[in-house]
Design an enzyme around this catalytic site. Structure first.
Site, PDB file in Angstrom:
ATOM      1  N   ASP A 139       0.866  -1.159   0.000  1.00  0.00           N
ATOM      2  CA  ASP A 139       0.000   0.000   0.000  1.00  0.00           C
ATOM      3  C   ASP A 139       0.915   1.225   0.000  1.00  0.00           C
ATOM      4  OD1 ASP A 139      -2.352   1.687   0.609  1.00  0.00           O
ATOM      5  OD2 ASP A 139      -1.395   1.861   2.570  1.00  0.00           O
ATOM      6  N   ASP A 167      -0.179   5.208   0.905  1.00  0.00           N
ATOM      7  CA  ASP A 167      -0.424   6.176   1.973  1.00  0.00           C
ATOM      8  C   ASP A 167      -0.549   5.490   3.331  1.00  0.00           C
ATOM      9  OD1 ASP A 167      -0.626   8.627   0.386  1.00  0.00           O
ATOM     10  OD2 ASP A 167      -2.438   7.713  -0.444  1.00  0.00           O
TER      11      ASP A 167
END
Length: 225
Positions: free
Chosen positions: A9, A11
């Protein structure tokens, strides 16, 4: 040796973009003349595709209002990124680049991204931090249903030519963990992001320092051998 795919991922996992996200969401609510939710509530939706995230924060808004909020959010985020020339927009967490380079140096290990960011935002961030040469796949919200739908992960391991058995998802939110579970891949949570360790209940394990990741992955691969 079988190829391995490590999906990250973005953020809250690789980059700390909370200041920009909170500011952009305030701009979105300002567009309707409404007060924005508190910081913790805003960060709780990070990882979802933006239209779904805004709808979750403003469930009573009408479609035209949601469109206005979406446009205001994007304009704020773009202006922030351009004002900082990309380099400081979404600062990498400590040791992230070193660990990515360490994993990339392993011929059997492939790296990719699975993020709720737009393609434009993702491209800008990857370019700013010169990540492109390390990545074999980059999946984003423009091309898939929102997390926790498994589409991003399924497309990633298909593009990389790696089995789901040898794919691992690394993320900071429950959406990442649920997406991995839905795709049938191993999930590793990180504690420094936007969801609490308690929210990462679907993770196979949670780490507190990204420098632990290479050793942990090696243990996982050796157990699969």
């Amino acid at each position: 040796m079988d190829l391995r795919l490590v999906l990250f991922d973005v953020d809250g996992t690789l980059v700390d973009s909370q200041a920009e996200i909170v500011a952009a969401m305030h701009a979105a609510f300002d567009a309707l003349g409404r007060p924005a939710p508190d910081r913790e509530t805003i960060l709780s939706i990070v990882g979802l595709s933006l239209p779904i995230a805004i709808k979750k924060l403003a469930p009573n808004a009408r479609d035209h209002q949601l469109d206005a909020m979406l446009a205001a959010y994007k304009a704020s985020f773009k202006a922030s990124r351009e004002s900082q020339q990309g380099k400081t927009h979404g600062l990498l967490y400590p040791n992230v680049m070193d660990v990515m380079k360490q994993l990339h140096a392993q011929p059997e290990t492939l790296l990719g991204l699975a993020t709720g960011k737009s393609r434009r935002g993702l491209n800008a961030l990857v370019e700013a931090h010169d990540m492109g040469p390390m990545l074999v796949t980059q999946q984003c919200a423009d091309d898939h249903p929102s997390k926790p739908h498994p589409s991003m992960i399924e497309a990633a391991f298909a593009e990389a030519g790696v089995s789901k058995r040898h794919t691992v998802m690394i993320g900071d939110t429950s959406y990442d963990m649920e997406m991995a579970q839905a795709a049938g891949v191993l999930a590793i949570g990180v504690s420094w992001g936007y969801h609490t360790a308690e929210q990462l209940k679907d993770a196979h394990m949670v780490i507190d320092d990204i420098r632990l990741l290479p050793g942990l992955l090696e243990q996982i691969w050796s157990q699969m051998a």
